[in-house]
Scaffold this motif. Structure first.
Motif, mmCIF file in Angstrom:
data_model
loop_
_atom_site.group_PDB
_atom_site.id
_atom_site.type_symbol
_atom_site.label_atom_id
_atom_site.label_comp_id
_atom_site.label_asym_id
_atom_site.label_seq_id
_atom_site.Cartn_x
_atom_site.Cartn_y
_atom_site.Cartn_z
ATOM 1 N N ALA A 171 0.832 -1.200 0.000
ATOM 2 C CA ALA A 171 0.000 0.000 0.000
ATOM 3 C C ALA A 171 0.868 1.253 0.000
ATOM 4 C CB ALA A 171 -0.908 -0.002 1.226
ATOM 5 N N PRO A 172 0.470 2.299 -0.721
ATOM 6 C CA PRO A 172 1.207 3.562 -0.645
ATOM 7 C C PRO A 172 1.095 4.160 0.763
ATOM 8 C CG PRO A 172 -0.833 3.842 -1.893
ATOM 9 C CD PRO A 172 -0.681 2.370 -1.635
ATOM 10 N N ASP A 173 2.109 4.920 1.150
ATOM 11 C CA ASP A 173 2.153 5.454 2.511
ATOM 12 C C ASP A 173 0.926 6.314 2.839
ATOM 13 O OD1 ASP A 173 4.566 4.194 2.631
ATOM 14 O OD2 ASP A 173 5.794 6.014 2.727
ATOM 15 N N TRP A 174 0.460 7.104 1.863
ATOM 16 C CA TRP A 174 -0.676 7.990 2.142
ATOM 17 C C TRP A 174 -1.920 7.192 2.503
ATOM 18 C CZ3 TRP A 174 -5.183 7.491 -0.509
ATOM 19 C CH2 TRP A 174 -5.136 6.873 -1.784
ATOM 20 N N LEU A 175 -2.078 6.029 1.872
ATOM 21 C CA LEU A 175 -3.248 5.199 2.157
ATOM 22 C C LEU A 175 -3.146 4.579 3.548
ATOM 23 C CD1 LEU A 175 -5.879 4.027 1.120
ATOM 24 C CD2 LEU A 175 -4.578 2.150 0.073
ATOM 25 N N VAL A 176 -1.930 4.172 3.939
ATOM 26 C CA VAL A 176 -1.716 3.614 5.276
ATOM 27 C C VAL A 176 -2.022 4.665 6.335
ATOM 28 C CG1 VAL A 176 -0.023 2.587 6.846
ATOM 29 C CG2 VAL A 176 -0.004 1.974 4.417
ATOM 30 N N ARG A 177 -1.563 5.889 6.096
ATOM 31 C CA ARG A 177 -1.830 6.967 7.069
ATOM 32 C C ARG A 177 -3.330 7.234 7.195
ATOM 33 N NH1 ARG A 177 3.211 9.017 8.080
ATOM 34 N NH2 ARG A 177 4.705 8.850 6.359
ATOM 35 N N LEU A 178 -4.026 7.195 6.072
ATOM 36 C CA LEU A 178 -5.471 7.411 6.096
ATOM 37 C C LEU A 178 -6.168 6.275 6.846
ATOM 38 C CD1 LEU A 178 -7.912 9.065 5.098
ATOM 39 C CD2 LEU A 178 -7.899 7.658 3.027
ATOM 40 N N ALA A 179 -5.790 5.036 6.553
ATOM 41 C CA ALA A 179 -6.418 3.889 7.197
ATOM 42 C C ALA A 179 -6.123 3.850 8.693
ATOM 43 C CB ALA A 179 -5.943 2.596 6.534
ATOM 44 N N ALA A 180 -4.966 4.370 9.087
ATOM 45 C CA ALA A 180 -4.556 4.312 10.497
ATOM 46 C C ALA A 180 -5.449 5.139 11.398
ATOM 47 C CB ALA A 180 -3.107 4.777 10.636
#
Length: 342
Positions: free
Chosen positions: A279-288
């Motif tokens: 997953a791209p980092d921006w998506l991980v940050r959003l999901a977190a």
């Protein structure tokens, strides 16, 4: 053979330590926070192929209190201090992890000193060595210490660093004749014997269950729990280990995508739910924002920490299983025990 106390014998590293010590012929004691965990410990030992046959004694003791420690350690030759607070999420108050880790370590050391124990081996972590530093190509070794002011220092990392620092300071200033050695493992994998296992094993469980459609861009070193315990036992008795710390890592640093690839390549249909994409980092940050465990990974995104176990190999003759064996033994045991759906 010696009498050895293992703190936290129901935990993942603790139960493997009890198992190997019994197999080597030692008399073993172990501490549990609650006496009702005894049956679970015995069940895990049976799963590991060992019958204690009267050579294992249980004591009730908690890192947050003084009760039970003196009784547990009296008459012991060595102590393996494995117990430590662990969480897969970030606690609201970091002291929830720091105080039990640091003060519990000092409780064990004081009791060991008063009982005339020869040596204590503490399970620390690479978290006490390789965090809070700018990116570097050279591997971390035992001369390095985590910089607690770094932006990637989570409460767990801070707790392991402060606990280990406190241990070395105690032995230097108040230890008397007590000897200390420290083992600093990377992510601990390997065969599960029961429902208690490390956060690293939880990652394998999540990968196998399909709980992650894609993996975050994080990297870590691996080591098999059996090799971590083997290093503890070597550090317990080897004269060369007195006053030394030893990193336990089996090979190259891997990404979560690498680990997923091993599972898919070797497990066949059992790995059908394992994700194939990063997953791209921006998506991980959003999901977190809605997944507490993901918040724990955010400071690790994209950071590669290499480390070396050359010292343990050179001084103690330690050898480790491959990354692949550590990963696969984790997965196969989870499936065999029904802890994850095949």
């Amino acid at each position: 053979m010696s009498t050895v106390l293992v703190t936290g014998g129901s935990g993942f590293v603790g139960i493997h330590a009890v198992l190997q010590l019994l197999a080597a012929g030692h008399d073993v004691r172990t501490t549990l926070r609650r006496p009702d965990r005894q049956a679970g410990v015995l069940a895990m030992l049976r799963e590991g192929g060992i019958d204690p046959a009267g050579r294992l004694v249980f004591f009730t003791a908690d890192l947050t209190g003084d009760e039970g420690w003196r009784e547990a350690v009296t008459g012991c030759d060595y102590v393996l201090h494995v117990a430590s607070p662990l969480s897969t999420t970030v606690p609201k108050d970091e002291d929830e992890m720091i105080i039990p880790a640091r003060d519990g370590t000092l409780r064990v050391l004081r009791a060991a000193r008063e009982a005339g124990v020869k040596r204590v081996v503490i399970t620390s972590s690479l978290g006490a060595i390789g965090y809070g530093h700018p990116p570097r190509a050279t591997p971390f070794d035992e001369t390095d210490w985590t910089n607690l002011d770094g932006d990637d220092v989570q409460p767990y990392v801070k707790s392991k660093t402060l606990a280990e620092r406190a241990a070395w300071d105690f032995v230097a200033c108040e230890g008397g004749g007590l000897e200390l050695s420290v083992v600093n493992p990377t992510g601990i994998f390997g065969p599960v014997l029961g429902p208690d296992f490390s956060g690293s094993i939880e990652i394998v469980k999540l990968l196998l269950s399909g709980a992650m459609p894609a993996v975050p861009r994080i990297y870590f070193g691996l080591v098999d729990v059996r090799d971590v315990v083997d290093l503890h036992l070597r550090a317990m008795t080897a004269p060369e280990a007195k006053g030394e710390r030893f990193i336990a890592v089996s090979g190259e640093t891997l990404s979560l995508l690498d680990i997923a690839g091993v599972l898919r390549r070797e497990l066949g249909p059992a790995a059908r739910r394992v994700p194939r994409f990063q997953a791209p980092d921006w998506l991980v940050r959003l999901a977190a924002t809605g997944v507490p465990m993901l918040r724990y990974t955010l400071p690790m995104l994209g950071k590669v920490r290499k480390s070396t176990s050359a010292k343990a190999r050179r001084l103690l003759g330690w050898q480790a299983r491959s990354n692949e064996e550590a990963i696969l033994s984790s997965a196969e045991s989870l499936i065999r025990l029904g802890l994850v759906k095949a």
